[in-house]
Design an enzyme around this catalytic site. Structure first.
Site, PDB file in Angstrom:
ATOM      1  CG  MET A  92      -1.976  -1.133   0.946  1.00  0.00           C
ATOM      2  SD  MET A  92      -2.681  -1.345  -0.487  1.00  0.00           S
ATOM      3  CE  MET A  92      -4.286  -1.560  -0.133  1.00  0.00           C
ATOM      4  CB  ILE A  94       2.442   5.560  -4.614  1.00  0.00           C
ATOM      5  CG1 ILE A  94       1.049   5.192  -4.669  1.00  0.00           C
ATOM      6  CG2 ILE A  94       2.831   5.767  -6.152  1.00  0.00           C
ATOM      7  CD1 ILE A  94       0.239   6.455  -4.790  1.00  0.00           C
ATOM      8  CG  LEU A  95       6.965   0.935  -5.233  1.00  0.00           C
ATOM      9  CD1 LEU A  95       7.299  -0.213  -6.222  1.00  0.00           C
ATOM     10  CD2 LEU A  95       7.886   0.961  -4.117  1.00  0.00           C
ATOM     11  CG  ASN A 109      -0.398  -3.088  -8.012  1.00  0.00           C
ATOM     12  OD1 ASN A 109      -0.198  -3.710  -6.971  1.00  0.00           O
ATOM     13  ND2 ASN A 109      -1.151  -2.381  -8.324  1.00  0.00           N
ATOM     14  CG  HIS A 111      -6.320  -1.938  -8.726  1.00  0.00           C
ATOM     15  ND1 HIS A 111      -6.023  -1.017  -7.729  1.00  0.00           N
ATOM     16  CD2 HIS A 111      -7.431  -1.757  -9.108  1.00  0.00           C
ATOM     17  CE1 HIS A 111      -7.024  -0.271  -7.201  1.00  0.00           C
ATOM     18  NE2 HIS A 111      -7.871  -0.307  -8.349  1.00  0.00           N
ATOM     19  CD  GLU A 176      -7.434  -9.391  -5.328  1.00  0.00           C
ATOM     20  OE1 GLU A 176      -6.105  -9.144  -4.916  1.00  0.00           O
ATOM     21  OE2 GLU A 176      -8.110  -8.830  -4.997  1.00  0.00           O
TER      22      GLU A 176
HETATM   23  C1  GAR Z   1      -6.039  -7.323  -2.601  1.00  0.00           C
HETATM   24  O1  GAR Z   1      -7.313  -7.475  -2.657  1.00  0.00           O
HETATM   25  C2  GAR Z   1      -5.314  -6.616  -3.487  1.00  0.00           C
HETATM   26  O2  GAR Z   1      -5.676  -6.538  -4.801  1.00  0.00           O
HETATM   27  C3  GAR Z   1      -5.377  -5.116  -2.983  1.00  0.00           C
HETATM   28  O3  GAR Z   1      -5.360  -5.260  -1.331  1.00  0.00           O
HETATM   29  C4  GAR Z   1      -5.503  -6.732  -0.956  1.00  0.00           C
HETATM   30  C5  GAR Z   1      -4.124  -7.312  -0.489  1.00  0.00           C
HETATM   31  O4  GAR Z   1      -4.684  -8.482  -0.054  1.00  0.00           O
HETATM   32  N1  GAR Z   1      -4.409  -4.251  -3.530  1.00  0.00           N
HETATM   33  C6  GAR Z   1      -4.823  -2.940  -3.603  1.00  0.00           C
HETATM   34  O5  GAR Z   1      -5.835  -2.561  -3.376  1.00  0.00           O
HETATM   35  C7  GAR Z   1      -3.634  -2.140  -4.122  1.00  0.00           C
HETATM   36  N2  GAR Z   1      -4.013  -0.649  -4.725  1.00  0.00           N
HETATM   37  P1  GAR Z   1      -3.492  -9.607   0.306  1.00  0.00           P
HETATM   38  O6  GAR Z   1      -2.629  -8.897   1.331  1.00  0.00           O
HETATM   39  O7  GAR Z   1      -4.138 -10.666   1.132  1.00  0.00           O
HETATM   40  O8  GAR Z   1      -2.895 -10.190  -0.674  1.00  0.00           O
END
Ligand code: GAR
Length: 188
Positions: A92, A94-95, A109, A111, A176
């Protein structure tokens, strides 16, 4: 045959739960997989995802929260460990464009929306509020703009009338976990 030594070394950056990291590790253990997770970096000390790395004996580090410190240490570790791809999985921060340039390797990434729709946070809540018929997840290349790099894979599901942000998040998270490994294998 893909041997362990010939597998491409991947680093995963996390900030929390790490379920996508877990799925990537699981998939990397399949015989046909062309990558191995060799390094896990977290910008959060108590990220649950670090436990999966430890359990799987993967080098893992918590790097303090200041972005410049994180990036400098990350660049060093990437070089030392001969990392060829970076995967952001629930990372979380932004690089900086400086980091992206200096790393000089693909950064991916995941999303939780069908980009370019719903960049940023709270995607499920916003998808329902906007009365979208579909949502899903996207794996994309990272560039200097938020959630804007070239798309590698998307997976889509229908939003049901009965869905709320929690149920939608749960269904999309399942997608995902499939999409990330698929995208990775696709670009290797
Ligand atoms: C995931 O749903 C991912 O898509 C989201 O955070 C969650 C992490 O879950 N990422 C973002 O929203 C980035 N913008 P995880 O830690 O269980 O993989």
């Amino acid at each position: 045959m893909v041997t362990l030594s010939s597998k491409l070394k991947v680093a995963v950056f996390i900030s929390g739960r790490g379920s996508n990291l877990k799925a990537l590790i699981k998939s990397s253990k399949l015989k046909k997989s062309k990558y191995q997770v060799s390094l896990v970096l977290s910008n959060k000390l108590n990220a649950k995802g670090l436990d999966f790395a430890k359990k799987n004996k993967i080098k893992n580090y918590f790097i303090e929260k200041k972005l410049s410190t994180f990036e400098n240490k990350a660049l060093r570790l990437i070089k030392i460990n001969k990392i060829k791809i970076i995967c952001l999985a629930g990372f979380m921060r932004i690089l900086s464009s400086n980091f992206i340039k200096k790393a000089g390797i693909p950064i991916l990434n995941i999303h939780p929306s069908l980009l370019p729709k719903l960049k940023g946070l709270n995607t499920h809540e916003r998808a329902i509020k906007a009365k979208y018929k579909f949502s899903g997840c996207t794996v994309h290349h990272v560039n200097e703009k938020l959630d804007s790099g070239k798309i590698i894979i998307q997976k889509k599901i229908k939003i049901l009338k009965s869905d709320n942000p929690k149920t939608l998040a749960k269904k999309i998270l399942k997608l995902e976990h499939i999409a990330y490994a698929e995208a990775l294998e696709k670009i290797i």
